[in-house]
Design a protein around this motif. Sequence first.
Motif, PDB file in Angstrom:
ATOM      1  N   GLN A  44       0.845  -1.192   0.000  1.00 36.30           N
ATOM      2  CA  GLN A  44       0.000   0.000   0.000  1.00 36.30           C
ATOM      3  C   GLN A  44       0.884   1.246   0.000  1.00 36.30           C
ATOM      4  O   GLN A  44       1.658   1.472   0.936  1.00 36.30           O
ATOM      5  N   ILE A  61       0.407  -8.777   4.246  1.00 35.56           N
ATOM      6  CA  ILE A  61       0.385 -10.176   3.817  1.00 35.56           C
ATOM      7  C   ILE A  61      -1.008 -10.587   3.334  1.00 35.56           C
ATOM      8  O   ILE A  61      -2.025 -10.107   3.846  1.00 35.56           O
ATOM      9  N   PRO A  73      -5.701 -11.334   7.051  1.00 34.80           N
ATOM     10  CA  PRO A  73      -4.626 -11.410   8.053  1.00 34.80           C
ATOM     11  C   PRO A  73      -5.154 -11.225   9.471  1.00 34.80           C
ATOM     12  O   PRO A  73      -4.594 -11.781  10.415  1.00 34.80           O
ATOM     13  N   SER A  74      -6.256 -10.479   9.613  1.00 36.62           N
ATOM     14  CA  SER A  74      -6.816 -10.298  10.962  1.00 36.62           C
ATOM     15  C   SER A  74      -7.296 -11.627  11.545  1.00 36.62           C
ATOM     16  O   SER A  74      -7.450 -11.763  12.742  1.00 36.62           O
ATOM     17  N   ILE A  86       4.076 -17.556  13.444  1.00 36.49           N
ATOM     18  CA  ILE A  86       4.330 -16.161  13.082  1.00 36.49           C
ATOM     19  C   ILE A  86       5.823 -15.875  12.904  1.00 36.49           C
ATOM     20  O   ILE A  86       6.213 -15.026  12.097  1.00 36.49           O
ATOM     21  N   VAL A  93       8.187 -12.865   5.227  1.00 28.51           N
ATOM     22  CA  VAL A  93       7.788 -11.525   4.771  1.00 28.51           C
ATOM     23  C   VAL A  93       9.023 -10.693   4.423  1.00 28.51           C
ATOM     24  O   VAL A  93       9.099 -10.095   3.349  1.00 28.51           O
ATOM     25  N   ASN A 117       5.116  -5.046   9.183  1.00 29.40           N
ATOM     26  CA  ASN A 117       4.473  -5.202  10.497  1.00 29.40           C
ATOM     27  C   ASN A 117       5.124  -6.303  11.316  1.00 29.40           C
ATOM     28  O   ASN A 117       5.455  -7.365  10.798  1.00 29.40           O
ATOM     29  N   SER A 119       4.414  -8.505  14.943  1.00 26.61           N
ATOM     30  CA  SER A 119       3.448  -8.728  16.020  1.00 26.61           C
ATOM     31  C   SER A 119       4.162  -9.115  17.321  1.00 26.61           C
ATOM     32  O   SER A 119       5.360  -9.376  17.322  1.00 26.61           O
ATOM     33  N   GLN A 122       6.771 -11.890  17.685  1.00 28.10           N
ATOM     34  CA  GLN A 122       7.995 -11.645  16.920  1.00 28.10           C
ATOM     35  C   GLN A 122       8.937 -10.737  17.690  1.00 28.10           C
ATOM     36  O   GLN A 122      10.137 -10.935  17.721  1.00 28.10           O
ATOM     37  N   ASP A 179       2.792   1.693  15.566  1.00 29.09           N
ATOM     38  CA  ASP A 179       1.569   1.533  14.778  1.00 29.09           C
ATOM     39  C   ASP A 179       0.342   1.749  15.672  1.00 29.09           C
ATOM     40  O   ASP A 179       0.425   1.575  16.887  1.00 29.09           O
ATOM     41  N   ASP A 180      -0.769   2.112  15.059  1.00 30.31           N
ATOM     42  CA  ASP A 180      -2.045   2.234  15.781  1.00 30.31           C
ATOM     43  C   ASP A 180      -1.916   3.148  16.996  1.00 30.31           C
ATOM     44  O   ASP A 180      -2.524   2.890  18.047  1.00 30.31           O
ATOM     45  N   GLU A 237      -2.960   6.864   8.961  1.00 29.77           N
ATOM     46  CA  GLU A 237      -3.435   5.737   8.152  1.00 29.77           C
ATOM     47  C   GLU A 237      -4.955   5.811   8.010  1.00 29.77           C
ATOM     48  O   GLU A 237      -5.625   6.522   8.750  1.00 29.77           O
ATOM     49  N   GLY A 238      -5.467   5.093   7.016  1.00 27.48           N
ATOM     50  CA  GLY A 238      -6.915   5.029   6.820  1.00 27.48           C
ATOM     51  C   GLY A 238      -7.528   6.310   6.304  1.00 27.48           C
ATOM     52  O   GLY A 238      -8.679   6.629   6.620  1.00 27.48           O
ATOM     53  N   VAL A 239      -6.777   7.065   5.489  1.00 23.42           N
ATOM     54  CA  VAL A 239      -7.316   8.298   4.906  1.00 23.42           C
ATOM     55  C   VAL A 239      -8.291   7.921   3.784  1.00 23.42           C
ATOM     56  O   VAL A 239      -7.907   7.276   2.810  1.00 23.42           O
ATOM     57  N   GLU A 240      -9.551   8.286   3.964  1.00 19.04           N
ATOM     58  CA  GLU A 240     -10.578   7.866   3.010  1.00 19.04           C
ATOM     59  C   GLU A 240     -11.283   9.014   2.320  1.00 19.04           C
ATOM     60  O   GLU A 240     -11.993   8.808   1.341  1.00 19.04           O
ATOM     61  N   GLY A 258      -3.940   5.561   2.695  1.00 18.96           N
ATOM     62  CA  GLY A 258      -5.354   5.194   2.809  1.00 18.96           C
ATOM     63  C   GLY A 258      -6.013   4.978   1.461  1.00 18.96           C
ATOM     64  O   GLY A 258      -5.448   5.299   0.419  1.00 18.96           O
TER      65      GLY A 258
HETATM   66  P1  C2E Z   1      -2.405  -2.638  10.221  1.00 18.35           P
HETATM   67  O1  C2E Z   1      -0.919  -2.803  10.322  1.00 18.35           O
HETATM   68  O2  C2E Z   1      -3.029  -1.616  11.088  1.00 18.35           O
HETATM   69  O3  C2E Z   1      -2.674  -2.367   8.677  1.00 18.35           O
HETATM   70  C1  C2E Z   1      -3.636  -1.472   8.173  1.00 18.35           C
HETATM   71  C2  C2E Z   1      -4.875  -2.201   7.687  1.00 18.35           C
HETATM   72  O4  C2E Z   1      -5.820  -1.215   7.231  1.00 18.35           O
HETATM   73  C3  C2E Z   1      -4.626  -3.112   6.485  1.00 18.35           C
HETATM   74  O5  C2E Z   1      -5.532  -4.207   6.624  1.00 18.35           O
HETATM   75  C4  C2E Z   1      -5.012  -2.220   5.301  1.00 18.35           C
HETATM   76  O6  C2E Z   1      -5.383  -2.948   4.161  1.00 18.35           O
HETATM   77  C5  C2E Z   1      -6.163  -1.456   5.887  1.00 18.35           C
HETATM   78  N1  C2E Z   1      -6.371  -0.134   5.264  1.00 18.35           N
HETATM   79  C6  C2E Z   1      -5.489   0.612   4.569  1.00 18.35           C
HETATM   80  N2  C2E Z   1      -6.041   1.783   4.161  1.00 18.35           N
HETATM   81  C7  C2E Z   1      -7.315   1.780   4.634  1.00 18.35           C
HETATM   82  C8  C2E Z   1      -8.423   2.721   4.552  1.00 18.35           C
HETATM   83  O7  C2E Z   1      -8.313   3.805   3.969  1.00 18.35           O
HETATM   84  N3  C2E Z   1      -9.572   2.370   5.162  1.00 18.35           N
HETATM   85  C9  C2E Z   1      -9.715   1.171   5.815  1.00 18.35           C
HETATM   86  N4  C2E Z   1     -10.887   0.883   6.365  1.00 18.35           N
HETATM   87  N5  C2E Z   1      -8.706   0.267   5.909  1.00 18.35           N
HETATM   88  C10 C2E Z   1      -7.526   0.561   5.329  1.00 18.35           C
HETATM   89  P2  C2E Z   1      -5.072  -5.712   6.334  1.00 18.35           P
HETATM   90  O8  C2E Z   1      -4.159  -5.759   5.151  1.00 18.35           O
HETATM   91  O9  C2E Z   1      -6.296  -6.548   6.321  1.00 18.35           O
HETATM   92  O10 C2E Z   1      -4.194  -6.067   7.619  1.00 18.35           O
HETATM   93  C11 C2E Z   1      -4.771  -6.160   8.887  1.00 18.35           C
HETATM   94  C12 C2E Z   1      -3.733  -6.313   9.954  1.00 18.35           C
HETATM   95  O11 C2E Z   1      -3.026  -7.554   9.823  1.00 18.35           O
HETATM   96  C13 C2E Z   1      -2.646  -5.238   9.906  1.00 18.35           C
HETATM   97  O12 C2E Z   1      -3.132  -4.059  10.523  1.00 18.35           O
HETATM   98  C14 C2E Z   1      -1.524  -5.920  10.669  1.00 18.35           C
HETATM   99  O13 C2E Z   1      -1.716  -5.771  12.062  1.00 18.35           O
HETATM  100  C15 C2E Z   1      -1.710  -7.382  10.304  1.00 18.35           C
HETATM  101  N6  C2E Z   1      -0.729  -7.754   9.251  1.00 18.35           N
HETATM  102  C16 C2E Z   1      -0.816  -7.613   7.914  1.00 18.35           C
HETATM  103  N7  C2E Z   1       0.292  -8.057   7.294  1.00 18.35           N
HETATM  104  C17 C2E Z   1       1.133  -8.485   8.284  1.00 18.35           C
HETATM  105  C18 C2E Z   1       2.466  -9.049   8.312  1.00 18.35           C
HETATM  106  O14 C2E Z   1       3.148  -9.231   7.280  1.00 18.35           O
HETATM  107  N8  C2E Z   1       2.971  -9.372   9.538  1.00 18.35           N
HETATM  108  C19 C2E Z   1       2.269  -9.166  10.698  1.00 18.35           C
HETATM  109  N9  C2E Z   1       2.853  -9.511  11.850  1.00 18.35           N
HETATM  110  N10 C2E Z   1       1.038  -8.621  10.709  1.00 18.35           N
HETATM  111  C20 C2E Z   1       0.466  -8.284   9.526  1.00 18.35           C
END
Ligand code: C2E
Length: 280
Positions: A44, A61, A73-74, A86, A93, A117, A119, A122, A179-180, A237-240, A258
């Motif tokens: 992204q 991922i 991934p959630s 993980i 990754v 990312n 977790s 890790q 993050d977050d 993040e999440g700019v819509e 976003g």
């Molecule tokens: P995160 O790190 O907080 O990633 C941001 C999530 O928000 C991503 O979901 C992304 O697709 C989504 N997002 C991005 N822009 C927007 C937006 O404008 N609006 C909304 N509503 N959502 C948006 P995703 O890809 O489903 O990943 C979810 C979570 O899974 C990630 O949250 C992260 O915690 C975890 N994750 C993803 N890839 C990996 C990885 O390679 N390793 C680890 N350890 N965790 C991962």
Amino acid sequence: AKQNGRNTYRHYEPAMGEQAMRLLLLQQGLQEALTHDTLTLHFQPKFDGATQRLTGAEALIRWNHPTLGIVPPSEFIPISERSGQIIEIGYWVVRHVCRQLREWERQGMPDLVIAVNLSPKQLAHPDIVEGMHAITREAGISPRRIIFEITESVAMDNARMTGEVIRAFHRVGFEVAIDDFGTGYSSLAYLQQFRVQQLKIDRFFTNGLDTHGEEGEAIVSAIVALAHSLKMQVVAEGVETESQMRKLRDLSCDQVQGYLLARPLPSDEFERFVRAQQQQ
Ligand code: C2E
Ligand code: CA
Ligand code: CA
Ligand code: CA
């Protein structure tokens, strides 16, 4: 009551069975995905908050399970955390990111920084820093090309351990982001122990710019001021929406990410996106 109990039992048991079955399928499937290399990464784009120029990307991922289809991934990251898978996924990754960076170098793409990312498990893994460093060294990729994102709640769970791991990442040349940011409930005072490069404002606060009026803006403004006074960059993040984008620019947010700007993209689409940006 007995009758009831039996009914409850009959209704409850099949549902539990399904859940347990899915869990088992996912755990086994993950092992196969790792050995057969069928996980993928999406990227992204991240942008400069003022100029909207591309600055890098976050690797996210993706898993398409042979029979269950797309598993978010959630769902599978928490499962892999519990099973310990993980650790292996995390190394996969970074190996994949390094391979991708080499390929992009070969294609003459600009030098972008990729966010990865991490977790909780890790971060607590004793060999994490050396393991990640060894991967970049073998791939011939500078650690400066990678920024690790750790979540605030994790970071604050064990502040001393987290501080040591962050310093070790810095010693070998990786950057770190929180993050977050703002969603955990721990003390802001801990921030002074972690000299990280970026704070990522959680989507919840980005959204608040539209839904919570002056209060929403006051919170983002305060986070930016706090980060800047600690010499950290702020990423929203999440700019819509356009109005979120405008407010973030006015509040001097350094980077934005976003759906408004770009969704997570498979690598070939990401390449096309970068090329189109370069031509602007
Ligand atoms: P995160 O790190 O907080 O990633 C941001 C999530 O928000 C991503 O979901 C992304 O697709 C989504 N997002 C991005 N822009 C927007 C937006 O404008 N609006 C909304 N509503 N959502 C948006 P995703 O890809 O489903 O990943 C979810 C979570 O899974 C990630 O949250 C992260 O915690 C975890 N994750 C993803 N890839 C990996 C990885 O390679 N390793 C680890 N350890 N965790 C991962
Ligand atoms: Ca992230
Ligand atoms: Ca996040
Ligand atoms: Ca998150």
